[in-house]
Design a protein around this motif. Structure first.
Motif, PDB file in Angstrom:
ATOM      1  N   ASP A 270       0.828  -1.211   0.000  1.00 13.06           N
ATOM      2  CA  ASP A 270       0.000   0.000   0.000  1.00 13.06           C
ATOM      3  C   ASP A 270       0.860   1.257   0.000  1.00 13.06           C
ATOM      4  OD1 ASP A 270      -2.325  -1.450  -0.037  1.00 13.06           O
ATOM      5  OD2 ASP A 270      -2.634  -1.380   2.131  1.00 13.06           O
ATOM      6  N   ALA A 271       1.914   1.263   0.808  1.00 10.41           N
ATOM      7  CA  ALA A 271       2.777   2.444   0.891  1.00 10.41           C
ATOM      8  C   ALA A 271       3.476   2.714  -0.438  1.00 10.41           C
ATOM      9  CB  ALA A 271       3.799   2.264   2.007  1.00 10.41           C
ATOM     10  N   VAL A 272       3.996   1.650  -1.062  1.00 11.92           N
ATOM     11  CA  VAL A 272       4.676   1.830  -2.342  1.00 11.92           C
ATOM     12  C   VAL A 272       3.687   2.247  -3.420  1.00 11.92           C
ATOM     13  CG1 VAL A 272       6.004   0.657  -4.149  1.00 11.92           C
ATOM     14  CG2 VAL A 272       6.517   0.214  -1.744  1.00 11.92           C
ATOM     15  N   ARG A 273       2.472   1.708  -3.382  1.00 10.60           N
ATOM     16  CA  ARG A 273       1.448   2.088  -4.370  1.00 10.60           C
ATOM     17  C   ARG A 273       1.077   3.566  -4.208  1.00 10.60           C
ATOM     18  NH1 ARG A 273      -1.250  -1.015  -7.652  1.00 10.60           N
ATOM     19  NH2 ARG A 273      -0.586  -2.928  -6.558  1.00 10.60           N
ATOM     20  N   ASN A 274       0.999   3.998  -2.959  1.00  9.14           N
ATOM     21  CA  ASN A 274       0.692   5.417  -2.710  1.00  9.14           C
ATOM     22  C   ASN A 274       1.838   6.313  -3.201  1.00  9.14           C
ATOM     23  OD1 ASN A 274      -1.777   4.879  -1.541  1.00  9.14           O
ATOM     24  ND2 ASN A 274      -0.961   4.809   0.549  1.00  9.14           N
ATOM     25  N   TRP A 275       3.061   5.839  -3.007  1.00  6.96           N
ATOM     26  CA  TRP A 275       4.230   6.609  -3.468  1.00  6.96           C
ATOM     27  C   TRP A 275       4.198   6.772  -4.983  1.00  6.96           C
ATOM     28  CZ3 TRP A 275       8.454   4.955  -6.522  1.00  6.96           C
ATOM     29  CH2 TRP A 275       9.535   5.866  -6.577  1.00  6.96           C
ATOM     30  N   VAL A 276       3.876   5.692  -5.695  1.00  7.28           N
ATOM     31  CA  VAL A 276       3.777   5.756  -7.156  1.00  7.28           C
ATOM     32  C   VAL A 276       2.666   6.732  -7.564  1.00  7.28           C
ATOM     33  CG1 VAL A 276       3.145   4.443  -9.225  1.00  7.28           C
ATOM     34  CG2 VAL A 276       4.733   3.457  -7.554  1.00  7.28           C
ATOM     35  N   SER A 277       1.526   6.645  -6.876  1.00  2.00           N
ATOM     36  CA  SER A 277       0.401   7.520  -7.200  1.00  2.00           C
ATOM     37  C   SER A 277       0.743   8.994  -6.961  1.00  2.00           C
ATOM     38  CB  SER A 277      -0.808   7.127  -6.351  1.00  2.00           C
ATOM     39  OG  SER A 277      -1.911   7.954  -6.626  1.00  2.00           O
ATOM     40  N   GLU A 278       1.437   9.263  -5.872  1.00  2.87           N
ATOM     41  CA  GLU A 278       1.821  10.644  -5.562  1.00  2.87           C
ATOM     42  C   GLU A 278       2.795  11.185  -6.610  1.00  2.87           C
ATOM     43  OE1 GLU A 278       3.391  10.535  -1.642  1.00  2.87           O
ATOM     44  OE2 GLU A 278       1.446  10.099  -0.713  1.00  2.87           O
ATOM     45  N   ASN A 290      14.665   8.960 -13.119  1.00  3.11           N
ATOM     46  CA  ASN A 290      15.389   9.918 -12.281  1.00  3.11           C
ATOM     47  C   ASN A 290      14.838  10.027 -10.864  1.00  3.11           C
ATOM     48  OD1 ASN A 290      17.127  10.593 -14.396  1.00  3.11           O
ATOM     49  ND2 ASN A 290      15.751  12.196 -15.155  1.00  3.11           N
ATOM     50  N   CYS A 291      13.869   9.169 -10.528  1.00  7.39           N
ATOM     51  CA  CYS A 291      13.215   9.266  -9.211  1.00  7.39           C
ATOM     52  C   CYS A 291      13.201   7.924  -8.477  1.00  7.39           C
ATOM     53  CB  CYS A 291      11.788   9.774  -9.370  1.00  7.39           C
ATOM     54  SG  CYS A 291      11.655  11.363 -10.215  1.00  7.39           S
ATOM     55  N   PRO A 292      14.354   7.311  -8.243  1.00 10.73           N
ATOM     56  CA  PRO A 292      14.345   6.024  -7.531  1.00 10.73           C
ATOM     57  C   PRO A 292      13.918   6.189  -6.073  1.00 10.73           C
ATOM     58  CG  PRO A 292      16.591   6.822  -7.760  1.00 10.73           C
ATOM     59  CD  PRO A 292      15.728   7.747  -8.560  1.00 10.73           C
ATOM     60  N   LEU A 293      13.238   5.182  -5.568  1.00 15.54           N
ATOM     61  CA  LEU A 293      12.849   5.184  -4.157  1.00 15.54           C
ATOM     62  C   LEU A 293      14.010   4.638  -3.338  1.00 15.54           C
ATOM     63  CD1 LEU A 293      10.730   5.577  -1.942  1.00 15.54           C
ATOM     64  CD2 LEU A 293       9.846   3.288  -2.469  1.00 15.54           C
ATOM     65  N   ARG A 299      21.189   1.984 -10.564  1.00 12.81           N
ATOM     66  CA  ARG A 299      21.276   0.816 -11.471  1.00 12.81           C
ATOM     67  C   ARG A 299      20.163  -0.190 -11.181  1.00 12.81           C
ATOM     68  NH1 ARG A 299      26.562  -2.144 -11.077  1.00 12.81           N
ATOM     69  NH2 ARG A 299      25.843  -3.163 -12.989  1.00 12.81           N
ATOM     70  N   LEU A 300      19.902  -0.451  -9.898  1.00 13.94           N
ATOM     71  CA  LEU A 300      18.855  -1.402  -9.542  1.00 13.94           C
ATOM     72  C   LEU A 300      17.488  -0.860  -9.933  1.00 13.94           C
ATOM     73  CD1 LEU A 300      17.862  -3.987  -8.262  1.00 13.94           C
ATOM     74  CD2 LEU A 300      18.102  -2.925  -6.006  1.00 13.94           C
ATOM     75  N   TRP A 301      17.266   0.426  -9.692  1.00 12.43           N
ATOM     76  CA  TRP A 301      16.002   1.043 -10.061  1.00 12.43           C
ATOM     77  C   TRP A 301      15.769   0.963 -11.568  1.00 12.43           C
ATOM     78  CZ3 TRP A 301      11.438   2.367  -8.554  1.00 12.43           C
ATOM     79  CH2 TRP A 301      10.717   3.410  -9.162  1.00 12.43           C
ATOM     80  N   SER A 302      16.803   1.240 -12.341  1.00 13.56           N
ATOM     81  CA  SER A 302      16.680   1.178 -13.802  1.00 13.56           C
ATOM     82  C   SER A 302      16.348  -0.229 -14.261  1.00 13.56           C
ATOM     83  CB  SER A 302      17.985   1.648 -14.455  1.00 13.56           C
ATOM     84  OG  SER A 302      18.246   2.999 -14.153  1.00 13.56           O
ATOM     85  N   THR A 303      16.953  -1.218 -13.622  1.00 16.39           N
ATOM     86  CA  THR A 303      16.692  -2.608 -14.000  1.00 16.39           C
ATOM     87  C   THR A 303      15.271  -3.015 -13.640  1.00 16.39           C
ATOM     88  OG1 THR A 303      19.020  -3.166 -13.684  1.00 16.39           O
ATOM     89  CG2 THR A 303      17.461  -4.995 -13.712  1.00 16.39           C
ATOM     90  N   LEU A 304      14.776  -2.607 -12.469  1.00 12.57           N
ATOM     91  CA  LEU A 304      13.397  -2.920 -12.084  1.00 12.57           C
ATOM     92  C   LEU A 304      12.411  -2.277 -13.058  1.00 12.57           C
ATOM     93  CD1 LEU A 304      13.431  -2.638  -8.165  1.00 12.57           C
ATOM     94  CD2 LEU A 304      13.801  -4.643  -9.609  1.00 12.57           C
ATOM     95  N   MET A 305      12.736  -1.063 -13.505  1.00 11.31           N
ATOM     96  CA  MET A 305      11.901  -0.408 -14.508  1.00 11.31           C
ATOM     97  C   MET A 305      11.876  -1.209 -15.809  1.00 11.31           C
ATOM     98  SD  MET A 305      12.845   3.652 -14.203  1.00 11.31           S
ATOM     99  CE  MET A 305      12.190   3.883 -15.864  1.00 11.31           C
ATOM    100  N   GLU A 306      13.049  -1.642 -16.228  1.00 12.26           N
ATOM    101  CA  GLU A 306      13.154  -2.421 -17.473  1.00 12.26           C
ATOM    102  C   GLU A 306      12.339  -3.706 -17.385  1.00 12.26           C
ATOM    103  OE1 GLU A 306      16.633  -4.658 -20.132  1.00 12.26           O
ATOM    104  OE2 GLU A 306      17.185  -3.260 -18.519  1.00 12.26           O
ATOM    105  N   LEU A 307      12.410  -4.378 -16.230  1.00  8.87           N
ATOM    106  CA  LEU A 307      11.651  -5.618 -16.045  1.00  8.87           C
ATOM    107  C   LEU A 307      10.147  -5.365 -16.049  1.00  8.87           C
ATOM    108  CD1 LEU A 307      13.867  -7.286 -13.283  1.00  8.87           C
ATOM    109  CD2 LEU A 307      13.706  -7.946 -15.689  1.00  8.87           C
ATOM    110  N   ALA A 308       9.755  -4.149 -15.649  1.00  2.00           N
ATOM    111  CA  ALA A 308       8.330  -3.788 -15.662  1.00  2.00           C
ATOM    112  C   ALA A 308       7.887  -3.255 -17.012  1.00  2.00           C
ATOM    113  CB  ALA A 308       8.060  -2.761 -14.562  1.00  2.00           C
TER     114      ALA A 308
END
Length: 410
Positions: A270-278, A290-293, A299-308
């Motif tokens: 829920d917290a991560v979903r709210n963060w994305v929504s905000e 440019n906005c990793p949590l 690098r990890l954030w970019s890879t998670l984005m790519e996988l999504a």
């Protein structure tokens, strides 16, 4: 004829016992039988050569919870001789120790040789004989004591015997103990890393997060702590400690299982979903990349984005719901298919060995066989990484030594 104590195994438990056989009667000889050509080899490599001697965790109730196997019997042992007493023991012999932020305790010299030299000097001062190349193949009880037989056919008569052979991956190493009627738990690896050949993160080797939650899918086994991505899968304290507590379950699975990773223990869906929504609203024109949590690295954030399926050029305002859901799932419950394990450096730790019920932990003497003592990893006791396995060895060696002295004084 004089009397003799034979200590089988020249590792931490055996040497510490020998170094604490003070005030023995003059007619007692002490012999360490070591199968290899060197002693204290595990002490040498511990902590990357610095030797993680013990832990700064002093309260017995908390201390015993760091042992997946052996928690209950260790209470008496640590009350008799725990981390506080151990640190005092070394410092009284001119070896100052230091505690690091994570609770691990090292010699201030940052050299395991400091610990090795101290133990060897204490044993030498007490007249302990160290015999190399003496692999024990048989142990038999006699009316007047014990006979220890080594692979070369040599017989060692002893009044008291201490077994401190450490942990071994194969049951055959304990055959001469089971022949005495001692019950054993099957030895299994503990403290290992996870091999994930198909991991999409292998190119991120060296990337870490400080407080991830790693869970074995379909079970209650989970652990939180630093997590390291490697070129073969996952490692770090969270994985190592999880492997220890789940050692028997994972062996039953033949090390083929799924783990779920939440990249920060404080997150929930829920917290991560709210963060994305905000971010969709407040950062609408910014690129998602440019906005990793935190604490995700870029690098990890970019890879998670790519996988999504999220392109690097995409802005928050343009993020499709389906891609957002994939990203959220990867952040709070990313699945990995584990296919095997890898021993953690040189520090092999075994779950299994002689059952704890076979030993009186107030003396470390066998409940069935008078004059036989056991200590260290030969018992079905193992701790997580952080100095806990050494503390078990030091404590068992000390308590056994003091009881053997009293036995031979009477």
């Amino acid at each position: 004829m004089g009397r003799r104590i034979v200590i089988i195994g020249g590792g931490a438990a055996g040497f510490f016992a020998a170094a604490n056989l003070q005030q023995l009667p003059n007619d007692v000889e002490v012999v360490i039988l070591e199968k290899s050509n060197k002693t204290l080899s595990k002490v040498k490599v511990s902590g990357g050569g610095r030797c993680n001697v013990t832990t700064s965790l002093d309260q017995v109730g908390q201390l015993v919870k760091q042992y997946p196997r052996g928690e209950k019997p260790l209470r008496n042992l640590f009350k008799a001789f725990g981390p506080v007493e151990l640190r005092q023991w070394f410092e009284e012999r001119g070896i100052p120790l230091k505690a690091e932020d994570d609770g691990r305790v090292f010699p201030t010299s940052d050299s395991s040789q400091t610990i090795i030299d101290c133990l060897r000097e204490e044993a030498q001062r007490l007249g302990v004989k160290v015999m190399h190349g003496e692999q024990v193949v048989d142990l038999s009880q006699k009316p007047e004591g014990w006979t220890v037989t080594t692979s070369g056919g040599k017989l060692w008569e002893a009044d008291l015997v201490m077994v401190a052979i450490g942990g071994h991956p194969k049951s055959a190493a304990y055959d001469w103990l089971s022949a005495l009627g001692l019950e054993l738990e099957k030895p299994l690896p503990s403290l290992f890393t996870f091999n994930i050949p198909d991991s999409p993160l292998l190119t991120l080797a060296g990337t870490s997060v400080p407080s991830a939650e790693v869970k074995i899918a379909g079970t209650k086994f989970s652990y939180t702590g630093p997590l390291l991505i490697t070129h073969w899968g996952l490692s770090g304290p969270a994985v190592l400690k999880l492997s220890a507590f789940a050692a028997r379950h994972l062996a039953e699975k033949d090390y083929q299982f799924q783990v779920l990773v939440k990249w920060d223990q404080e997150w929930n869906e829920d917290a991560v979903r709210n963060w994305v929504s905000e971010n969709r609203n407040s950062q609408a024109k910014k690129k998602i990349v440019n906005c990793p949590l935190r604490p995700l690295t870029q690098r990890l954030w970019s890879t998670l984005m790519e996988l999504a399926g999220i392109p690097e050029e995409m802005r928050w305002a343009d993020l499709p719901k389906k891609s957002a859901n994939k990203l959220i799932n990867a952040m709070v419950s990313m699945p990995f298919e584990v296919a095997g394990k890898t021993t953690f450096k040189e520090e092999f730790v075994t779950a299994g060995g002689v059952k704890c019920s076979e030993v009186d932990f107030k003396s470390m003497q066998s409940r069935k066989l008078a004059g036989l003592y056991l200590a260290g990893e030969v018992l079905d006791v193992d701790g997580i990484t952080g100095g806990y396995n050494f503390q078990n060895a030091w404590s068992g060696g000390y308590v056994a030594a003091r009881h053997m002295v009293e036995q031979l004084k009477n």
